[in-house]
Enzyme design. Structure first.
Site, PDB file in Angstrom:
ATOM      1  N   ASP A 118     -48.050   3.149 -20.446  1.00 21.40           N
ATOM      2  CA  ASP A 118     -49.144   2.229 -20.772  1.00 21.40           C
ATOM      3  C   ASP A 118     -50.241   2.271 -19.716  1.00 21.40           C
ATOM      4  O   ASP A 118     -51.397   1.972 -20.014  1.00 21.40           O
ATOM      5  CB  ASP A 118     -48.617   0.790 -20.876  1.00 21.40           C
ATOM      6  CG  ASP A 118     -48.198   0.440 -22.288  1.00 21.40           C
ATOM      7  OD1 ASP A 118     -48.435   1.250 -23.197  1.00 21.40           O
ATOM      8  OD2 ASP A 118     -47.626  -0.650 -22.479  1.00 21.40           O
ATOM      9  N   GLN A 176     -43.058  -5.053 -24.704  1.00 23.48           N
ATOM     10  CA  GLN A 176     -43.835  -4.848 -25.932  1.00 23.48           C
ATOM     11  C   GLN A 176     -43.912  -6.114 -26.763  1.00 23.48           C
ATOM     12  O   GLN A 176     -44.905  -6.354 -27.452  1.00 23.48           O
ATOM     13  CB  GLN A 176     -43.223  -3.715 -26.752  1.00 23.48           C
ATOM     14  CG  GLN A 176     -43.360  -2.358 -26.099  1.00 23.48           C
ATOM     15  CD  GLN A 176     -44.794  -2.019 -25.725  1.00 23.48           C
ATOM     16  OE1 GLN A 176     -45.634  -1.810 -26.584  1.00 23.48           O
ATOM     17  NE2 GLN A 176     -45.075  -1.970 -24.433  1.00 23.48           N
ATOM     18  N   HIS A 228     -46.978  -8.316 -26.315  1.00 14.60           N
ATOM     19  CA  HIS A 228     -48.290  -7.863 -26.779  1.00 14.60           C
ATOM     20  C   HIS A 228     -48.876  -8.814 -27.814  1.00 14.60           C
ATOM     21  O   HIS A 228     -50.068  -9.150 -27.769  1.00 14.60           O
ATOM     22  CB  HIS A 228     -48.182  -6.467 -27.397  1.00 14.60           C
ATOM     23  CG  HIS A 228     -48.557  -5.371 -26.446  1.00 14.60           C
ATOM     24  ND1 HIS A 228     -49.820  -5.226 -25.940  1.00 14.60           N
ATOM     25  CD2 HIS A 228     -47.833  -4.353 -25.921  1.00 14.60           C
ATOM     26  CE1 HIS A 228     -49.860  -4.177 -25.138  1.00 14.60           C
ATOM     27  NE2 HIS A 228     -48.665  -3.632 -25.100  1.00 14.60           N
ATOM     28  N   HIS A 271     -69.236  35.959 -55.643  1.00 13.20           N
ATOM     29  CA  HIS A 271     -68.478  36.272 -54.433  1.00 13.20           C
ATOM     30  C   HIS A 271     -68.261  37.790 -54.343  1.00 13.20           C
ATOM     31  O   HIS A 271     -68.434  38.390 -53.273  1.00 13.20           O
ATOM     32  CB  HIS A 271     -67.108  35.577 -54.457  1.00 13.20           C
ATOM     33  CG  HIS A 271     -67.149  34.128 -54.080  1.00 13.20           C
ATOM     34  ND1 HIS A 271     -67.813  33.179 -54.819  1.00 13.20           N
ATOM     35  CD2 HIS A 271     -66.596  33.460 -53.022  1.00 13.20           C
ATOM     36  CE1 HIS A 271     -67.653  31.993 -54.261  1.00 13.20           C
ATOM     37  NE2 HIS A 271     -66.915  32.146 -53.158  1.00 13.20           N
ATOM     38  N   GLU A 284     -43.523   3.951 -32.448  1.00 10.67           N
ATOM     39  CA  GLU A 284     -44.682   4.255 -31.600  1.00 10.67           C
ATOM     40  C   GLU A 284     -44.204   4.680 -30.217  1.00 10.67           C
ATOM     41  O   GLU A 284     -44.588   5.731 -29.706  1.00 10.67           O
ATOM     42  CB  GLU A 284     -45.573   3.013 -31.489  1.00 10.67           C
ATOM     43  CG  GLU A 284     -46.758   3.201 -30.554  1.00 10.67           C
ATOM     44  CD  GLU A 284     -47.478   1.897 -30.251  1.00 10.67           C
ATOM     45  OE1 GLU A 284     -48.620   1.963 -29.757  1.00 10.67           O
ATOM     46  OE2 GLU A 284     -46.901   0.815 -30.481  1.00 10.67           O
ATOM     47  N   HIS A 285     -43.364   3.853 -29.603  1.00 10.43           N
ATOM     48  CA  HIS A 285     -42.760   4.156 -28.299  1.00 10.43           C
ATOM     49  C   HIS A 285     -41.251   4.288 -28.488  1.00 10.43           C
ATOM     50  O   HIS A 285     -40.637   3.464 -29.166  1.00 10.43           O
ATOM     51  CB  HIS A 285     -43.012   3.037 -27.286  1.00 10.43           C
ATOM     52  CG  HIS A 285     -44.454   2.673 -27.107  1.00 10.43           C
ATOM     53  ND1 HIS A 285     -45.029   1.578 -27.734  1.00 10.43           N
ATOM     54  CD2 HIS A 285     -45.431   3.248 -26.376  1.00 10.43           C
ATOM     55  CE1 HIS A 285     -46.301   1.497 -27.385  1.00 10.43           C
ATOM     56  NE2 HIS A 285     -46.571   2.494 -26.564  1.00 10.43           N
TER      57      HIS A 285
END
Length: 429
Positions: free
Chosen positions: A356, A255, A258, A415, A322-323
């Protein structure tokens, strides 16, 4: 990487801070580009494509011949791998289909729910330092399964005005309607307002850098929905003495490579494991082609020693990764106890890379703590739930009086009248 030992709870917020700019820091730039695209359309798109991507393009749409050439240039080995991944993603997302729900809430009152596909969706596919053709699969496969009529892909061109061949191959394989050579803020703005060459969409999907994330959030002010605020990638691993330090280090680096604004964190109850992982990272990072990017990301990352599994789990839920990778002896404690995470990977032989690419789960996930409120992309992300109801005369007799009482109590006489007129009609007959 910075080692932190048993941090007190009142310091967690500062320790777990993401290396991202605030919305205020970049919103002015995003707003300026949005305004110009809204006013000038493709002229503004061309201007910012030239400025950010260094290429001038008159035609933004990828043509049939370009796609054919790209397909021909992708190796058979890569095509087979992409097809395997596509198959697994299809299997997992097909299984998410839910039957329509129908129930009689009261005698004569039938309510039901049906799903309808979002007609026009826009998929943003990053193509900068890493052309993410895998993201095409993650977004286009469920969009096609859901039945979206128009699936637009926007991805930034390279210096020669081309999109990576593997992105084009994956797009045509998944039935994408149109592929546009535009990236960044201007791509999100184009899909938000629509231009001469870019279709206006109802919902925008896909990850991106901090500017793309803020652009997606701004798009919601103009009536366009988004999947989630998915920004720079992040990973948290929890590991005890039973973990494999080399495996853990490889996951953290997967990661970190990235981007320089990615963040990776190791949480452990074993100081020995932390020290072994730190050594492994220093060894493995030197072999990476993207080691300079990984090294900068590692500067933002942390190794955290916790006294107990309970404290470790509380800290992880507070972070909302996230992960989330679980490499501990007592896997169930963490897998049952995790509340805030985008996607969870359990065991020493479940690398985050599997999610992934090819295991079948979706890799478009909430970052920056948004896993506390958002889900990752799934089949339902491309569908809307619509409710229906049909009431018989007897059904209205059963619930009508309660509706009248409630409407009158709220001071909404019209109504009440809508029910009273019908009840009187039924009683008179």
């Amino acid at each position: 990487m910075r080692i932190i030992e048993n941090p007190p709870k009142n310091n967690w917020k500062e320790i777990l801070k993401r290396p991202t700019q605030t919305v205020e820091d970049i919103e002015a730039t995003v707003s300026e580009i949005f305004y110009e695209v809204e006013q000038k359309g493709d002229i503004a798109i061309a201007k910012y494509t030239s400025f950010f991507d260094g290429v001038e393009l008159e035609e933004l749409t990828v043509g049939t011949n370009e796609i054919k050439d790209a397909v021909d240039s992708v190796s058979d080995e890569l095509k087979a791998s992409i097809q395997l991944a596509k198959s697994n993603i299809e299997i997992f997302h097909k299984a998410q289909r839910i039957k329509n729900i129908s129930v009689e809430t009261t005698e004569g009152v039938r309510c039901w729910q049906e799903k309808r596909a979002i007609e026009k969706v826009g998929l943003y596919i990053p193509g900068g330092t890493a052309p993410l053709f895998s993201t095409v699969l993650m977004l286009a496969v469920p969009a096609k399964l859901a039945g979206c009529k128009e699936i637009i892909v926007c991805s930034p061109p390279d210096g020669n005005g081309n999109i990576h061949p593997a992105i084009l191959y994956a797009a045509q394989l998944c039935g994408v309607t149109r592929i546009i050579k535009v990236g960044g803020i201007q791509a999100i703005a184009g899909m938000t307002f629509g231009t001469e060459q870019i279709s206006k969409v109802s919902k925008i999907f896909g990850p991106g850098n901090q500017f793309v994330t803020v652009a997606k959030q701004l798009a919601t002010k103009y009536g366009v929905a988004i999947d989630m605020p998915a920004g720079p990638s992040e990973l948290l691993v929890v590991a005890d003495s039973t973990a494999n330090a080399a495996f853990v280090a490889s996951d953290l680096l997967s990661q970190a490579e990235h981007g320089i604004d990615s963040q990776v964190i190791l949480v452990s109850t074993s100081k020995d494991m932390i020290e072994m992982v730190e050594k492994e990272i220093s060894i493995q990072i030197e072999e990476l082609p993207r080691k300079e990017i990984a090294k900068k990301a590692i500067e933002n990352s942390k190794l955290i020693l916790m006294n107990s599994n309970r404290d470790a789990l509380d800290l992880i839920n507070d972070y909302g990764p996230e992960h989330f990778i679980i490499c501990v002896e007592n896997e169930d404690f963490y897998s049952d106890g995790i509340i805030n995470a985008g996607s969870v990977f359990i065991g020493n032989y479940t690398p985050e890379s599997a999610g992934d690419y090819a295991s079948g789960t979706n890799h478009t996930l909430p970052t920056n703590g948004f896993s506390k409120a958002y889900s990752g992309v799934n089949l339902d992300s491309f569908l809307k739930s619509m409710t229906f109801q049909k009431i018989s005369k007897n059904g209205l007799l059963n619930i009508g009086p309660s509706i009248e009482i409630m409407a009158e109590a709220e001071g909404l006489q019209a109504h009440k009248n809508a029910v009273t007129l019908r009840l009187n009609s039924i009683k008179n007959k």
